[in-house]
Scaffold this motif. Structure first.
Motif, PDB file in Angstrom:
ATOM      1  N   ASP A   1       0.824  -1.208   0.000  1.00  0.00           N
ATOM      2  CA  ASP A   1       0.000   0.000   0.000  1.00  0.00           C
ATOM      3  C   ASP A   1       0.858   1.257   0.000  1.00  0.00           C
ATOM      4  O   ASP A   1       0.516   2.262  -0.625  1.00  0.00           O
ATOM      5  CB  ASP A   1      -0.937  -0.002   1.204  1.00  0.00           C
TER       6      ASP A   1
ATOM      7  N   ARG B   1      -7.101   1.638   4.114  1.00  0.00           N
ATOM      8  CA  ARG B   1      -8.007   2.782   4.124  1.00  0.00           C
ATOM      9  C   ARG B   1      -7.294   4.052   3.656  1.00  0.00           C
ATOM     10  O   ARG B   1      -7.872   4.862   2.926  1.00  0.00           O
ATOM     11  CB  ARG B   1      -8.579   2.974   5.534  1.00  0.00           C
ATOM     12  N   TRP B   2      -6.055   4.206   4.090  1.00  0.00           N
ATOM     13  CA  TRP B   2      -5.240   5.349   3.651  1.00  0.00           C
ATOM     14  C   TRP B   2      -5.046   5.326   2.136  1.00  0.00           C
ATOM     15  O   TRP B   2      -5.212   6.348   1.466  1.00  0.00           O
ATOM     16  CB  TRP B   2      -3.899   5.285   4.385  1.00  0.00           C
TER      17      TRP B   2
ATOM     18  N   ARG C   1      -6.923   3.848  -0.157  1.00  0.00           N
ATOM     19  CA  ARG C   1      -8.198   4.109  -0.835  1.00  0.00           C
ATOM     20  C   ARG C   1      -8.541   5.596  -0.776  1.00  0.00           C
ATOM     21  O   ARG C   1      -9.028   6.170  -1.758  1.00  0.00           O
ATOM     22  CB  ARG C   1      -9.305   3.287  -0.191  1.00  0.00           C
ATOM     23  N   TYR C   2      -8.261   6.226   0.358  1.00  0.00           N
ATOM     24  CA  TYR C   2      -8.524   7.662   0.498  1.00  0.00           C
ATOM     25  C   TYR C   2      -7.673   8.460  -0.495  1.00  0.00           C
ATOM     26  O   TYR C   2      -8.120   9.487  -1.031  1.00  0.00           O
ATOM     27  CB  TYR C   2      -8.225   8.094   1.928  1.00  0.00           C
ATOM     28  N   ARG C   3      -6.456   7.977  -0.765  1.00  0.00           N
ATOM     29  CA  ARG C   3      -5.568   8.672  -1.693  1.00  0.00           C
ATOM     30  C   ARG C   3      -5.840   8.335  -3.150  1.00  0.00           C
ATOM     31  O   ARG C   3      -5.144   8.826  -4.042  1.00  0.00           O
ATOM     32  CB  ARG C   3      -4.111   8.325  -1.360  1.00  0.00           C
TER      33      ARG C   3
END
Length: 561
Positions: A371, A489-490, A492-494
């Motif tokens: 990731d 989650r980080w 996906r947020y980016r």
């Protein structure tokens, strides 16, 4: 001694074998009644002998004669005779594949050798010498960093002493070259002699069919990390000589032996080289320039290849030189290279129980690190200072694996999932064999819907190299499931795409010098990871059966450890 290096046993089929040698001078080389004339590259002499007319399922000892005088085996080596073991109907449904990457040579510096530890391939060769032939491996896969052109042993540095004080080079003067890296073809030739000249290594390469692919250190650390890296390195006055020498030496020492006799017979570059009258350096420089250049979104030469091993199939993918950065796009493989991979994966699937995809770089990293590479790629594409900072981080932290090439990662994953999902016939196992990352592990892949094949990432690295202490906690934390949920989650947020599968660590991370074996029998498969103790004896670090999960993939997007 007329035989400088080799013999190295390369591609072997049911009735033929390729044997590579380097000789001191132009010569005729004979093996089992089959002959080849050496070709010359920058004053060095090489031959690739096609030994044909062999019997399927046979074991044939061989000698190497140079101009009529037997030069191999050497007397009093303590090793058994080198043999060629062919495949056939009796061996079609079983395979023993040994693999690993990142092998630094013995240095003869006691302190440095103690830091490096015992060479796992040396230990494997010593054990192999005492085993019956039916327990020998069917192939040895060297998955990158066969030589370290940018990290020299004290011995290799001494060999450079005095070579650069006088004379000139294609870059202008010897003073332009870095002091502690090889640059010219002659220096590469010396590096291969130093790395492959170890008696244990020389013997095992002479008697186990060996497939090879390069990674960055065969040329230079971070080679082809990004378009920015290529732009920076091309400004160095010595780089054009370095990349030419590196690619020509790779073609000579590693690539041509990966090919089948039929492919070599149809290969215009190889045929022109063996037909040349005199030194063929200039024509191989042209080959290297085409290999390094991107034209219409592709590279001008293919280094990927395929070996059929009974009911096993190895497809070795060039995930280093094959990268393209045309039109601002990042691709681990060009579109036509992916098309080629697709064709090799799907050709006569009914003949394949086990599909192996070799890539020097892991397809699947510890999920936290994967990731991080995905987010870094997104950030590096931004204009301005943020993009430049992300690019600097990418180069400093080696964020350049499959997940750092998002579209290519998704395309490779799709190819593997589609083949694994075939109702019939699908391989019993699909494994991606990799190295590079200086720790070893096995990870099982689970897709949202059940598939027919067991899918695994198997990583073995290093065979012989140091593992810095500070990276170990990072690799361990990289498999943490709760950290992985946060980094997913980080990501996906980016803007990262959703993961099409999860992967679960089933062994590792294993640190230290390691050699791995993929043992295939009928539809069954096992992966064994072994490490040498201080006395050089190999002990098992992990032995796992490669089986499908009985549960669907978790609904969370985060991979698990």
């Amino acid at each position: 001694m007329a035989l400088v290096l080799g013999p190295v046993l390369r591609h072997v089929s049911a009735t033929s074998a390729l044997v590579w040698v380097q000789t001191e001078h132009a010569a005729d080389v004979e093996i089992l009644g089959c002959r080849a004339r050496t070709f010359e590259v920058h004053g060095c002499h090489f031959a690739l002998v096609v030994v044909d007319g062999l019997t399927p399922d046979s074991i044939t000892p061989y000698e190497v004669a140079v101009d009529g005088t037997v030069q191999w085996p050497e007397p009093d080596t303590g090793f058994p005779p080198s043999v060629i073991r062919t495949r056939g109907p009796r061996s079609a449904d079983r395979n023993r594949i040994v693999f690993g990457s990142c092998r630094f040579p013995r240095t003869d510096d006691p302190k440095l050798d103690a830091e490096l530890g015992v060479d796992a391939l040396d230990s494997y060769a010593a054990r192999l010498a005492g085993l019956p032939h039916d327990q020998w491996p069917d192939a040895l896969l060297l998955l990158g960093d066969q030589v370290y052109a940018d990290e020299l042993t004290p011995h290799a540095r001494r060999n450079l002493t005095g070579r650069r004080s006088t004379g000139s080079t294609t870059t202008g003067s010897t003073g332009d070259r870095p002091e502690d890296e090889v640059v010219s073809f002659d220096e590469y030739a010396g590096l291969y002699r130093h790395t492959w000249g170890d008696p244990e290594i020389r013997w095992i390469l002479s008697t186990v069919p060996t497939a090879m692919i390069f990674d960055d250190h065969d040329i230079r650390d971070d080679w082809n990390t990004s378009a920015a890296w290529r732009e920076q390195i091309n400004r160095e006055p010595w780089w054009r000589e370095r990349i030419r020498a590196g690619l020509v030496s790779y073609w000579v020492y590693q690539h041509i032996g990966n090919l089948t006799p039929a492919t070599l017979a149809a290969d215009p570059e190889y045929q022109a080289v063996i037909a040349a009258d005199g030194d063929c350096w200039d024509q191989l420089v042209d080959l290297a320039d085409r290999a390094d250049t991107e034209v219409d979104g592709r590279k001008g030469l293919r280094f990927s290849f395929r070996w059929d091993l009974g009911r096993g199939r190895l497809i070795m993918v060039d995930s280093r030189n094959g990268r393209v950065f045309a039109d601002g796009k990042r691709k681990m493989l060009s579109d036509n290279e992916f098309d080629w991979l697709d064709e090799q994966m799907h050709e006569r699937p009914e003949d394949v129980d086990h599909l192996m995809i070799g890539s020097s770089l892991p397809w699947l990293l510890p999920p936290v690190l994967g990731d991080a590479e995905t987010v870094n790629e997104i950030a590096a594409e931004r204009p301005g200072i943020r993009g430049r900072i992300a690019e600097n981080i990418r180069q400093a932290a080696d964020l350049e694996h499959w997940q750092a090439f998002g579209h290519s990662f998704e395309r490779l994953t799709s190819l593997i999932r589609d083949l694994a999902d075939r109702s019939s016939p699908a391989p019993a196992t699909i494994t991606v064999l990799s190295g590079d990352v200086h720790h070893s592990y096995a990870a099982r892949v689970d897709f949202p819907a059940p598939v027919q094949s067991a899918v695994y990432q198997l990583v073995c690295s290093p065979v012989h190299n140091k593992v810095p202490a500070y990276v170990k906690p990072m690799f361990i934390a990289g498999w943490s499931s709760w950290v992985a949920r946060m980094t997913r989650r980080w990501a996906r947020y980016r803007g990262a795409a959703a993961l099409p599968m999860t992967w679960t660590k089933v062994n590792g991370p294993i640190f230290g010098n390691t050699i791995a074996t993929l043992d295939l029998s009928g539809p069954s498969a096992r992966a064994i990871f072994e490490q040498p103790d201080d006395d050089g004896e190999l002990t098992t670090a992990s032995d796992i059966a490669l089986t499908k999960s009985t549960m669907p993939a978790p609904t969370t997007e985060a991979a698990t450890g």
